[in-house]
Design an enzyme around this catalytic site. Structure first.
Site, PDB file in Angstrom:
ATOM      1  CB  ALA A   1      -0.887   0.021   1.254  1.00  0.00           C
TER       2      ALA A   1
ATOM      3  CB  THR B   1      -6.485   2.814   7.479  1.00  0.00           C
ATOM      4  OG1 THR B   1      -6.208   3.859   8.394  1.00  0.00           O
ATOM      5  CG2 THR B   1      -7.137   3.447   6.254  1.00  0.00           C
ATOM      6  CG  ASP B   2      -7.162   4.347  12.376  1.00  0.00           C
ATOM      7  OD1 ASP B   2      -6.361   3.988  11.483  1.00  0.00           O
ATOM      8  OD2 ASP B   2      -6.803   5.079  13.322  1.00  0.00           O
TER       9      ASP B   2
ATOM     10  CE1 TYR C   1      -2.744   4.980   3.782  1.00  0.00           C
ATOM     11  CE2 TYR C   1      -4.010   5.722   5.677  1.00  0.00           C
ATOM     12  CZ  TYR C   1      -3.282   4.741   5.034  1.00  0.00           C
ATOM     13  OH  TYR C   1      -3.111   3.516   5.634  1.00  0.00           O
TER      14      TYR C   1
HETATM   15  N1  LIG Z   1       0.864   1.937   9.336  1.00  0.00           N
HETATM   16  C1  LIG Z   1      -0.308   2.097   9.934  1.00  0.00           C
HETATM   17  O1  LIG Z   1      -0.410   2.749  10.973  1.00  0.00           O
HETATM   18  C2  LIG Z   1      -1.544   1.465   9.357  1.00  0.00           C
HETATM   19  C3  LIG Z   1      -2.755   1.603  10.056  1.00  0.00           C
HETATM   20  C4  LIG Z   1      -3.894   0.985   9.548  1.00  0.00           C
HETATM   21  C5  LIG Z   1      -3.825   0.271   8.360  1.00  0.00           C
HETATM   22  N2  LIG Z   1      -2.644   0.176   7.701  1.00  0.00           N
HETATM   23  C6  LIG Z   1      -2.625  -0.592   6.444  1.00  0.00           C
HETATM   24  O2  LIG Z   1      -1.906  -1.776   6.674  1.00  0.00           O
HETATM   25  C7  LIG Z   1      -1.229  -2.182   5.494  1.00  0.00           C
HETATM   26  C8  LIG Z   1       0.252  -2.376   5.786  1.00  0.00           C
HETATM   27  O3  LIG Z   1       0.793  -1.151   6.235  1.00  0.00           O
HETATM   28  P1  LIG Z   1       2.286  -1.027   6.769  1.00  0.00           P
HETATM   29  O4  LIG Z   1       2.254  -0.176   7.969  1.00  0.00           O
HETATM   30  O5  LIG Z   1       2.922  -2.393   6.839  1.00  0.00           O
HETATM   31  O6  LIG Z   1       2.938  -0.173   5.589  1.00  0.00           O
HETATM   32  P2  LIG Z   1       4.423  -0.129   5.054  1.00  0.00           P
HETATM   33  O7  LIG Z   1       5.377  -0.556   6.121  1.00  0.00           O
HETATM   34  O8  LIG Z   1       4.582   1.213   4.407  1.00  0.00           O
HETATM   35  O9  LIG Z   1       4.426  -1.266   3.938  1.00  0.00           O
HETATM   36  C9  LIG Z   1       3.793  -1.093   2.708  1.00  0.00           C
HETATM   37  C10 LIG Z   1       4.599  -1.869   1.699  1.00  0.00           C
HETATM   38  O10 LIG Z   1       3.976  -1.703   0.410  1.00  0.00           O
HETATM   39  C11 LIG Z   1       5.002  -1.446  -0.526  1.00  0.00           C
HETATM   40  N3  LIG Z   1       4.504  -0.749  -1.698  1.00  0.00           N
HETATM   41  C12 LIG Z   1       4.257   0.577  -1.848  1.00  0.00           C
HETATM   42  N4  LIG Z   1       3.868   0.826  -3.102  1.00  0.00           N
HETATM   43  C13 LIG Z   1       3.886  -0.359  -3.760  1.00  0.00           C
HETATM   44  C14 LIG Z   1       3.601  -0.760  -5.083  1.00  0.00           C
HETATM   45  N5  LIG Z   1       3.223   0.125  -6.012  1.00  0.00           N
HETATM   46  N6  LIG Z   1       3.724  -2.073  -5.398  1.00  0.00           N
HETATM   47  C15 LIG Z   1       4.121  -2.975  -4.497  1.00  0.00           C
HETATM   48  N7  LIG Z   1       4.403  -2.670  -3.223  1.00  0.00           N
HETATM   49  C16 LIG Z   1       4.281  -1.369  -2.855  1.00  0.00           C
HETATM   50  C17 LIG Z   1       6.017  -0.620   0.224  1.00  0.00           C
HETATM   51  O11 LIG Z   1       7.257  -0.645  -0.431  1.00  0.00           O
HETATM   52  P3  LIG Z   1       8.267   0.624  -0.273  1.00  0.00           P
HETATM   53  O12 LIG Z   1       8.660   0.630   1.159  1.00  0.00           O
HETATM   54  O13 LIG Z   1       9.360   0.290  -1.217  1.00  0.00           O
HETATM   55  O14 LIG Z   1       7.455   1.833  -0.661  1.00  0.00           O
HETATM   56  C18 LIG Z   1       6.049  -1.346   1.573  1.00  0.00           C
HETATM   57  O15 LIG Z   1       6.943  -2.438   1.529  1.00  0.00           O
HETATM   58  C19 LIG Z   1      -1.527  -1.082   4.464  1.00  0.00           C
HETATM   59  O16 LIG Z   1      -2.614  -1.491   3.672  1.00  0.00           O
HETATM   60  C20 LIG Z   1      -1.925   0.101   5.313  1.00  0.00           C
HETATM   61  O17 LIG Z   1      -2.790   0.975   4.615  1.00  0.00           O
HETATM   62  C21 LIG Z   1      -1.509   0.742   8.172  1.00  0.00           C
END
Ligand SMILES: NC(=O)c1ccc[n+]([C@@H]2O[C@H](COP(=O)([O-])OP(=O)(O)OC[C@H]3O[C@@H](n4cnc5c(N)ncnc54)[C@H](OP(=O)(O)O)[C@@H]3O)[C@@H](O)[C@H]2O)c1
Length: 261
Positions: A52, A89-90, A113
């Site tokens: 994402a 997400t929230d 977002y």
């Molecule tokens: N972080 C939070 O607080 C939070 C809260 C609620 C929900 N979420 C959701 O939970 C999920 C995981 O989040 P996370 O915190 O693990 O995020 P993250 O650490 O930013 O991981 C997202 C991954 O997706 C990769 N990515 C980005 N663009 C891409 C593309 N075009 N093709 C393939 N891969 C791509 C990123 O690679 P790069 O690092 O190379 O960009 C990264 O490895 C997401 O759907 C997010 O919306 C997150």
């Protein structure tokens, strides 16, 4: 099964959780999800879609870039024709409630977002589990816990907002709960840690658990200088009324995360 976004903080936790289930963990380098899948990619029976755009403020500058990944990328994953878990997400909520958001509450995202993630929920299609979680942290990647540990080692005091309340969720707990989610009917589920906190309360807990003397100065979002580009919900605690798995308390998640670090 196939895992997208394997290099992210949740992706790493899912790769670990499902290692013995023969998960094929695909990073951005192997499949940029804004493009069709690479030839020969076998989705198996289940896709865990953790790739994402997660740069909340960056999405305000480039909403189309965020949508390309979170909506278009999700549509490409859904086009594989395999049941999928989409992590949401929230931030799909506006934060005006003062009691936990349940699955039936109407979303009203206040940021680019949040809008892209909500449209991504629709792009995931009928055969999907939409897992909404919040305030993720883990031992790798960009997250609040790692940022506070770095700042705490450098400073005597940090200013942290005390007017946004949510449920900080450990990625290891969310990864483990995913196992149970896929036995539920398709649909939207709220899966976040037990308990809630403000960012300032979370920072205080991080310093306490890590044995750091750093003080936390509790501030209002309006005092942030420079201000953040994206609006965040003031209140976004999530609860399930649909039988989603219950997660441990965020403080237990914090201890596990610090142990892993
Ligand atoms: N972080 C939070 O607080 C939070 C809260 C609620 C929900 N979420 C959701 O939970 C999920 C995981 O989040 P996370 O915190 O693990 O995020 P993250 O650490 O930013 O991981 C997202 C991954 O997706 C990769 N990515 C980005 N663009 C891409 C593309 N075009 N093709 C393939 N891969 C791509 C990123 O690679 P790069 O690092 O190379 O960009 C990264 O490895 C997401 O759907 C997010 O919306 C997150």
């Amino acid at each position: 099964m196939l895992l997208t976004g394997a290099g992210g903080q949740l992706g790493r936790a899912l790769a670990e959780e499902f290692a013995r289930d023969g998960v094929v963990a695909v990073s951005r380098e192997m499949w940029d999800v804004t493009l069709p899948p690479p030839p020969g990619l076998e989705p198996g029976r289940l896709v865990l879609h953790a790739a994402a755009w997660t740069d909340v403020d960056g999405a305000e500058d480039d909403p189309q870039g965020a949508a390309a990944v979170n909506v278009g990328g999700t549509a490409n994953v859904a086009a594989l024709g395999t049941p999928l878990v989409y992590y949401s997400t929230d931030y799909v909520f506006d934060g005006r409630k003062r009691e936990p958001y349940v699955e039936a509450d109407g979303p009203n995202p206040q940021s680019a977002y949040g809008r892209s993630k909500l449209h991504g929920e629709a792009a995931a299609g009928e055969e999907s589990w939409i897992v909404r979680s919040s305030w993720l942290f883990g031992p790798t990647g960009h997250n609040f816990v790692r940022t506070m540990l770095r700042l705490g080692a450098e400073r005597d005091e940090v200013a942290v907002v005390h007017d946004q309340r949510g449920s900080p969720t450990y990625v290891g707990h969310l990864a483990a709960a995913t196992r149970q989610v896929v036995h539920l009917p398709y649909g939207v589920y709220h899966v976040a840690a037990e308990g809630d906190a403000t960012w300032a309360e979370l920072a205080e807990a991080i310093f306490e658990e890590a044995g750091l003397e750093t003080r936390v100065r509790r501030i209002a979002t309006a005092e942030l200088d420079p201000p953040r580009k994206a609006e965040r919900p003031a209140y976004s605690v999530l609860r399930s009324v649909k039988g989603a798995p219950e997660l441990p308390h965020w403080r237990d998640g914090l201890r596990e995360c610090l142990d892993a670090i």
